[in-house]
Design an enzyme around this catalytic site. Structure first.
Site, PDB file in Angstrom:
ATOM      1  N   TYR A  51       0.841  -1.341  -0.094  1.00  0.00           N
ATOM      2  CA  TYR A  51       0.030   0.001   0.060  1.00  0.00           C
ATOM      3  C   TYR A  51       0.671   1.211  -0.048  1.00  0.00           C
ATOM      4  O   TYR A  51       0.668   2.087  -0.895  1.00  0.00           O
ATOM      5  CB  TYR A  51      -1.058  -0.063   1.323  1.00  0.00           C
ATOM      6  CG  TYR A  51      -2.357  -1.052   1.098  1.00  0.00           C
ATOM      7  CD1 TYR A  51      -2.070  -2.213   0.154  1.00  0.00           C
ATOM      8  CD2 TYR A  51      -3.445  -0.825   1.594  1.00  0.00           C
ATOM      9  CE1 TYR A  51      -3.161  -2.806   0.028  1.00  0.00           C
ATOM     10  CE2 TYR A  51      -4.669  -1.287   1.206  1.00  0.00           C
ATOM     11  CZ  TYR A  51      -4.363  -2.668   0.494  1.00  0.00           C
ATOM     12  OH  TYR A  51      -5.454  -3.552   0.318  1.00  0.00           O
ATOM     13  N   GLU A  58       0.133  11.888 -11.351  1.00  0.00           N
ATOM     14  CA  GLU A  58       0.834  12.956 -11.216  1.00  0.00           C
ATOM     15  C   GLU A  58       2.265  12.890 -10.993  1.00  0.00           C
ATOM     16  O   GLU A  58       3.211  13.348 -11.497  1.00  0.00           O
ATOM     17  CB  GLU A  58       0.265  14.077 -10.283  1.00  0.00           C
ATOM     18  CG  GLU A  58      -1.212  14.249 -10.534  1.00  0.00           C
ATOM     19  CD  GLU A  58      -2.164  13.481  -9.620  1.00  0.00           C
ATOM     20  OE1 GLU A  58      -1.779  12.072  -9.310  1.00  0.00           O
ATOM     21  OE2 GLU A  58      -3.218  13.957  -9.032  1.00  0.00           O
ATOM     22  N   CYS A  93      -4.000  14.747  -4.934  1.00  0.00           N
ATOM     23  CA  CYS A  93      -3.864  14.538  -3.455  1.00  0.00           C
ATOM     24  C   CYS A  93      -2.993  15.660  -3.013  1.00  0.00           C
ATOM     25  O   CYS A  93      -2.121  16.251  -3.726  1.00  0.00           O
ATOM     26  CB  CYS A  93      -3.370  13.321  -3.231  1.00  0.00           C
ATOM     27  SG  CYS A  93      -1.598  12.951  -3.417  1.00  0.00           S
TER      28      CYS A  93
END
Ligand code: THU
Length: 140
Positions: A51, A58, A93
């Site tokens: 994870y 980006e 984000c």
């Protein structure tokens, strides 16, 4: 950016959805980063079984460019959606906004969020990261 340039970036970002590696979230993201020299650097999100090593589309595009010596950028397009279906805009984000802050002028760097070539919104970095901390804050 002019509309034709924006639409080329949107098409390029959408093509990157094919390469998205998102077996855990199933949220596929594509990015197209336009350098001031005219080159478009492409990126997709790349997830990981552990994870935390996952990388956003980006940052994939930025790191590809910077690793090839390119550090001047005009704008980026980001598209994303569950299983690659673009129903809503995908805002970058916080970590990706901070990476943009490292290399881009907050007043002029353009961020295009799109669901298709006719439906998009354009923001400057300062709008998405107000009062950002960047290289300028470390000058004496
Ligand atoms: N993701 C991106 O690639 N860019 C963003 O700006 C938002 C999130 C990815 C990370 C992860 O692979 C998936 O979307 C779900 O969070």
């Amino acid at each position: 950016m002019e509309k034709t340039q924006i639409q080329e970036l949107i098409r390029t970002a959408m093509e990157q959805l094919t390469y998205s590696y998102a077996p855990y979230s199933h949220f596929q993201v594509g990015a197209a980063l336009l350098a001031k020299n005219g080159t478009i650097y492409k990126g997709c999100n790349i997830e990981n079984a552990a994870y935390t090593p996952s990388n956003c589309a980006e940052r994939t595009a930025f790191f590809k460019a910077v690793s090839e010596g390119v550090k001047d950028f005009a704008g980026i397009c980001v598209v994303g959606g569950m299983n690659g279906i673009l129903t809503d805009l995908t805002p970058p984000c916080g970590v990706c906004r901070q990476v943009m802050m490292e290399f881009c002028d907050p007043e002029t760097f353009e961020i295009v969020l799109a669901t298709d070539t006719e439906h998009y919104q354009v923001f400057c970095l300062k709008e998405l990261l107000p009062m950002g901390f960047g290289p300028g804050n470390l000058t004496e």
